[in-house]
Design a protein around this motif. Structure first.
Motif, PDB file in Angstrom:
ATOM      1  N   ILE A  79      34.874 -20.484   9.856  1.00  9.49           N
ATOM      2  CA  ILE A  79      36.024 -19.593   9.923  1.00  9.49           C
ATOM      3  C   ILE A  79      37.133 -20.259  10.733  1.00  9.49           C
ATOM      4  CG2 ILE A  79      34.757 -17.442   9.616  1.00  9.49           C
ATOM      5  CD1 ILE A  79      34.695 -17.069  12.598  1.00  9.49           C
ATOM      6  N   SER A  80      38.337 -19.752  10.601  1.00 17.27           N
ATOM      7  CA  SER A  80      39.464 -20.352  11.300  1.00 17.27           C
ATOM      8  C   SER A  80      39.462 -19.948  12.773  1.00 17.27           C
ATOM      9  CB  SER A  80      40.781 -19.927  10.650  1.00 17.27           C
ATOM     10  OG  SER A  80      41.001 -18.559  10.859  1.00 17.27           O
ATOM     11  N   ARG A  81      40.228 -20.678  13.546  1.00 19.85           N
ATOM     12  CA  ARG A  81      40.299 -20.424  14.984  1.00 19.85           C
ATOM     13  C   ARG A  81      40.852 -19.035  15.272  1.00 19.85           C
ATOM     14  NH1 ARG A  81      45.541 -20.865  16.330  1.00 19.85           N
ATOM     15  NH2 ARG A  81      46.871 -21.880  14.801  1.00 19.85           N
ATOM     16  N   VAL A  82      41.796 -18.585  14.447  1.00 26.88           N
ATOM     17  CA  VAL A  82      42.408 -17.277  14.641  1.00 26.88           C
ATOM     18  C   VAL A  82      41.371 -16.177  14.388  1.00 26.88           C
ATOM     19  CG1 VAL A  82      44.232 -15.748  13.851  1.00 26.88           C
ATOM     20  CG2 VAL A  82      44.644 -18.201  13.958  1.00 26.88           C
ATOM     21  N   ARG A  83      40.671 -16.282  13.269  1.00 32.31           N
ATOM     22  CA  ARG A  83      39.648 -15.302  12.914  1.00 32.31           C
ATOM     23  C   ARG A  83      38.499 -15.333  13.926  1.00 32.31           C
ATOM     24  NH1 ARG A  83      39.573 -11.639   9.081  1.00 32.31           N
ATOM     25  NH2 ARG A  83      41.134 -12.947   8.138  1.00 32.31           N
ATOM     26  N   PHE A  84      38.140 -16.551  14.379  1.00 36.16           N
ATOM     27  CA  PHE A  84      37.065 -16.699  15.364  1.00 36.16           C
ATOM     28  C   PHE A  84      37.400 -15.934  16.637  1.00 36.16           C
ATOM     29  CE2 PHE A  84      35.143 -18.868  18.976  1.00 36.16           C
ATOM     30  CZ  PHE A  84      33.816 -18.930  18.589  1.00 36.16           C
ATOM     31  N   ARG A  85      38.624 -16.080  17.097  1.00 37.09           N
ATOM     32  CA  ARG A  85      39.052 -15.408  18.332  1.00 37.09           C
ATOM     33  C   ARG A  85      38.996 -13.891  18.175  1.00 37.09           C
ATOM     34  NH1 ARG A  85      44.009 -14.072  21.115  1.00 37.09           N
ATOM     35  NH2 ARG A  85      43.792 -14.624  23.305  1.00 37.09           N
ATOM     36  N   ASP A  86      39.516 -13.380  17.054  1.00 37.24           N
ATOM     37  CA  ASP A  86      39.492 -11.933  16.815  1.00 37.24           C
ATOM     38  C   ASP A  86      38.070 -11.400  16.744  1.00 37.24           C
ATOM     39  OD1 ASP A  86      42.229 -11.777  16.762  1.00 37.24           O
ATOM     40  OD2 ASP A  86      42.377 -11.882  14.565  1.00 37.24           O
ATOM     41  N   MET A  87      37.214 -12.100  16.009  1.00 33.39           N
ATOM     42  CA  MET A  87      35.832 -11.640  15.855  1.00 33.39           C
ATOM     43  C   MET A  87      35.076 -11.718  17.176  1.00 33.39           C
ATOM     44  SD  MET A  87      34.884 -13.230  12.125  1.00 33.39           S
ATOM     45  CE  MET A  87      33.287 -12.461  11.970  1.00 33.39           C
ATOM     46  N   ALA A  88      35.359 -12.740  17.979  1.00 34.71           N
ATOM     47  CA  ALA A  88      34.698 -12.878  19.275  1.00 34.71           C
ATOM     48  C   ALA A  88      35.124 -11.752  20.216  1.00 34.71           C
ATOM     49  CB  ALA A  88      35.023 -14.231  19.888  1.00 34.71           C
ATOM     50  N   HIS A  89      36.408 -11.401  20.207  1.00 33.61           N
ATOM     51  CA  HIS A  89      36.896 -10.314  21.061  1.00 33.61           C
ATOM     52  C   HIS A  89      36.296  -8.972  20.670  1.00 33.61           C
ATOM     53  CE1 HIS A  89      39.658 -12.266  23.745  1.00 33.61           C
ATOM     54  NE2 HIS A  89      40.291 -12.868  22.744  1.00 33.61           N
ATOM     55  N   ARG A  90      36.069  -8.783  19.372  1.00 33.92           N
ATOM     56  CA  ARG A  90      35.482  -7.524  18.908  1.00 33.92           C
ATOM     57  C   ARG A  90      33.957  -7.503  19.027  1.00 33.92           C
ATOM     58  NH1 ARG A  90      37.475  -7.325  13.222  1.00 33.92           N
ATOM     59  NH2 ARG A  90      38.678  -9.174  13.652  1.00 33.92           N
ATOM     60  N   GLY A  91      33.371  -8.639  19.420  1.00 35.58           N
ATOM     61  CA  GLY A  91      31.923  -8.703  19.594  1.00 35.58           C
ATOM     62  C   GLY A  91      31.163  -8.853  18.286  1.00 35.58           C
ATOM     63  N   GLU A  92      31.796  -9.390  17.259  1.00 31.58           N
ATOM     64  CA  GLU A  92      31.144  -9.530  15.966  1.00 31.58           C
ATOM     65  C   GLU A  92      30.386 -10.844  15.819  1.00 31.58           C
ATOM     66  OE1 GLU A  92      34.225  -9.013  13.091  1.00 31.58           O
ATOM     67  OE2 GLU A  92      34.543  -6.907  13.603  1.00 31.58           O
ATOM     68  N   LEU A  93      30.522 -11.735  16.794  1.00 33.41           N
ATOM     69  CA  LEU A  93      29.812 -13.011  16.758  1.00 33.41           C
ATOM     70  C   LEU A  93      28.739 -13.001  17.834  1.00 33.41           C
ATOM     71  CD1 LEU A  93      32.853 -15.421  16.357  1.00 33.41           C
ATOM     72  CD2 LEU A  93      31.302 -14.628  14.589  1.00 33.41           C
ATOM     73  N   PRO A  94      27.463 -12.907  17.464  1.00 33.49           N
ATOM     74  CA  PRO A  94      26.405 -12.843  18.473  1.00 33.49           C
ATOM     75  C   PRO A  94      26.321 -14.146  19.272  1.00 33.49           C
ATOM     76  CG  PRO A  94      25.480 -13.042  16.271  1.00 33.49           C
ATOM     77  CD  PRO A  94      26.938 -12.873  16.108  1.00 33.49           C
ATOM     78  N   GLY A  95      26.196 -13.995  20.574  1.00 30.78           N
ATOM     79  CA  GLY A  95      26.052 -15.143  21.463  1.00 30.78           C
ATOM     80  C   GLY A  95      27.364 -15.740  21.925  1.00 30.78           C
ATOM     81  N   ILE A  96      28.465 -15.249  21.442  1.00 31.78           N
ATOM     82  CA  ILE A  96      29.779 -15.770  21.821  1.00 31.78           C
ATOM     83  C   ILE A  96      30.400 -14.817  22.836  1.00 31.78           C
ATOM     84  CG2 ILE A  96      32.071 -16.463  21.040  1.00 31.78           C
ATOM     85  CD1 ILE A  96      29.873 -18.182  19.871  1.00 31.78           C
ATOM     86  N   THR A  97      30.743 -15.352  23.993  1.00 29.86           N
ATOM     87  CA  THR A  97      31.392 -14.531  25.011  1.00 29.86           C
ATOM     88  C   THR A  97      32.681 -15.225  25.440  1.00 29.86           C
ATOM     89  OG1 THR A  97      30.150 -15.633  26.769  1.00 29.86           O
ATOM     90  CG2 THR A  97      29.257 -13.566  25.912  1.00 29.86           C
ATOM     91  N   LYS A  98      33.630 -14.438  25.864  1.00 27.56           N
ATOM     92  CA  LYS A  98      34.892 -14.994  26.340  1.00 27.56           C
ATOM     93  C   LYS A  98      34.649 -15.549  27.727  1.00 27.56           C
ATOM     94  CE  LYS A  98      39.755 -13.827  26.877  1.00 27.56           C
ATOM     95  NZ  LYS A  98      39.961 -14.619  28.049  1.00 27.56           N
ATOM     96  N   SER A  99      35.047 -16.792  27.895  1.00 28.29           N
ATOM     97  CA  SER A  99      34.832 -17.416  29.203  1.00 28.29           C
ATOM     98  C   SER A  99      35.921 -16.987  30.178  1.00 28.29           C
ATOM     99  CB  SER A  99      34.819 -18.934  29.078  1.00 28.29           C
ATOM    100  OG  SER A  99      36.052 -19.385  28.650  1.00 28.29           O
ATOM    101  N   SER A 100      35.544 -16.910  31.429  1.00 30.64           N
ATOM    102  CA  SER A 100      36.513 -16.610  32.486  1.00 30.64           C
ATOM    103  C   SER A 100      36.047 -17.315  33.750  1.00 30.64           C
ATOM    104  CB  SER A 100      36.640 -15.111  32.707  1.00 30.64           C
ATOM    105  OG  SER A 100      35.408 -14.584  33.114  1.00 30.64           O
ATOM    106  N   TRP A 101      36.989 -17.863  34.487  1.00 36.23           N
ATOM    107  CA  TRP A 101      36.636 -18.551  35.712  1.00 36.23           C
ATOM    108  C   TRP A 101      37.704 -18.388  36.738  1.00 36.23           C
ATOM    109  CZ3 TRP A 101      37.702 -20.898  31.088  1.00 36.23           C
ATOM    110  CH2 TRP A 101      38.835 -21.676  31.019  1.00 36.23           C
TER     111      TRP A 101
END
Length: 101
Positions: A79-101
């Motif tokens: 999938i594209s980077r744009v779609r990946f970001r949206d799906m990750a924010h909505r929690g649709e990609l298992p195992g993918i979390t938004k990093s923060s430091w």
């Protein structure tokens, strides 16, 4: 969303690449064979040139599996980077979390 015609053309190219893959591989082997004669190498080169342009896998384009976006496609996910970001924010990609430091 990409044009439907571009997506269809890319799919058609994928079919042609698949159709000529075995013949292309055979000609490539003849081309680099150290035991082959110059005539066989020349015949292999001419044979490769006679294949259709779209038989080359280089002409395929990686596209987003969902909307067909041609650029910024993450090959690991298809999938594209744009779609990946949206799906990750909505929690649709298992195992993918938004990093923060």
């Amino acid at each position: 969303m990409a044009k439907k015609s571009k997506i269809a053309k890319n799919d058609q190219r994928a079919v042609i690449v698949e159709r000529y893959a075995a013949k292309r591989l055979e000609l490539k082997k003849q081309l680099v064979d150290p035991n082959g004669s110059d005539e066989s190498r020349e015949a292999a080169r001419v044979g490769l040139q006679k294949l259709p342009r779209d038989a080359s896998p280089v002409r395929l384009r990686h596209r987003d599996a969902i909307d067909g976006r041609p650029r910024g496609v993450l090959s690991q996910y298809g999938i594209s980077r744009v779609r990946f970001r949206d799906m990750a924010h909505r929690g649709e990609l298992p195992g993918i979390t938004k990093s923060s430091w």
